[in-house]
Design an enzyme around this catalytic site. Structure first.
Site, mmCIF file in Angstrom:
data_model
loop_
_atom_site.group_PDB
_atom_site.id
_atom_site.type_symbol
_atom_site.label_atom_id
_atom_site.label_comp_id
_atom_site.label_asym_id
_atom_site.label_seq_id
_atom_site.Cartn_x
_atom_site.Cartn_y
_atom_site.Cartn_z
ATOM 1 N N GLU A 1 -3.648 5.649 -6.306
ATOM 2 C CA GLU A 1 -3.536 5.075 -4.962
ATOM 3 C C GLU A 1 -4.176 3.693 -4.924
ATOM 4 O O GLU A 1 -5.173 3.434 -5.617
ATOM 5 C CB GLU A 1 -4.193 5.961 -3.901
ATOM 6 C CG GLU A 1 -3.339 7.115 -3.422
ATOM 7 C CD GLU A 1 -3.854 8.453 -3.907
ATOM 8 O OE1 GLU A 1 -3.251 9.474 -3.562
ATOM 9 O OE2 GLU A 1 -4.848 8.474 -4.648
ATOM 10 N N THR A 2 -3.566 2.837 -4.113
ATOM 11 C CA THR A 2 -4.106 1.517 -3.816
ATOM 12 C C THR A 2 -4.228 1.401 -2.303
ATOM 13 O O THR A 2 -3.308 1.768 -1.564
ATOM 14 C CB THR A 2 -3.187 0.399 -4.342
ATOM 15 O OG1 THR A 2 -3.102 0.496 -5.769
ATOM 16 C CG2 THR A 2 -3.723 -0.980 -3.970
#
Length: 233
Positions: free
Chosen positions: A49-50
């Protein structure tokens, strides 16, 4: 994409007590450079995830964030929420609320212990296929490449009386072969089992949950700073 660069802070979320292991998280301050390009940026970075910090209201102690896997945007995710909460406190811009698409996520950070907690609801998590197994060894024996679709969470008791679990998560539909630590799944499993948990996931990440009232669950753990990179777009 043009030859522009953005700063990406990388932290590791849900480490053990020594600050080892944990799930890498990329954190990006939103800007004109990143606007409307969040998904391809997250895909190129390749973290499970970013997070893009869209707005930071220091007077109200709130931040609005968006969360992307390499394949899609998520309304809520645990390790990005915990990691962003810790990083904002570490950056001397602490917040009490993260505004996410699923809802407002309440935050608590113990800076001395490097532990951050967030409060969430099980229904904010993706729909997992739960795979309860007989032993931690059965969990460890699973082949991540055998899972080709969906979201799968395998777990077994290490010590049921103490609420300690061994787990792994596979989410090919999100572009994640195997997730090192999954806060949303920990929230959903806590609600599913009806008890607080201590979870050992992946290579050696550690998650803690606390079952609250009215369908709420707290999930937390240690976060450490790893590095800062300049990503060319």
């Amino acid at each position: 994409m043009s030859d522009e660069s953005i700063e990406v802070v990388v932290v590791r979320v849900f480490t053990d007590e020594r600050g080892v292991n944990g799930n890498e998280l990329g954190i990006v301050r939103s800007s004109a450079v990143t606007a409307q390009r969040e998904q391809p940026i997250a895909t190129a970075l390749g973290f499970s995830e970013t997070v893009f910090v869209d707005e930071l209201d220091e007077e109200r102690f709130e931040a609005a964030i968006r969360i992307f896997t390499p394949a899609r945007e998520l309304p809520f995710a645990g390790h990005p929420s915990v990691g962003t909460a810790w990083w904002l406190a570490e950056s001397r811009t602490p917040v009490g609320v993260l505004r996410e698409k699923a809802g407002d996520v309440l935050v608590e950070v113990d800076e001395e212990q490097e532990v951050a907690w967030v409060r969430a609801r099980a229904e904010w998590a993706p729909d997992f296929e739960w795979l309860p197994l007989q032993s931690p060894e059965d969990v460890e024996a699973l082949d991540a490449l055998a899972f080709t679709t969906g979201h799968h969470y395998a777990y077994a008791w290490i010590d049921e009386e103490e609420g300690r679990l061994r787990s792994r998560m596979f989410a090919p539909d999100m572009g994640i072969i195997e997730d090192e630590a999954t806060g949303a799944a920990a929230v959903a499993l806590t609600a599913r089992l009806g008890r607080s948990l201590r979870i050992e996931q992946g290579v050696g990440s550690e998650l803690m949950t606390e079952l609250l009232e009215d369908g709420w669950v707290r999930v937390g753990g240690r976060t450490v700073y790893d590095r800062t990179i300049d990503a060319t777009l």
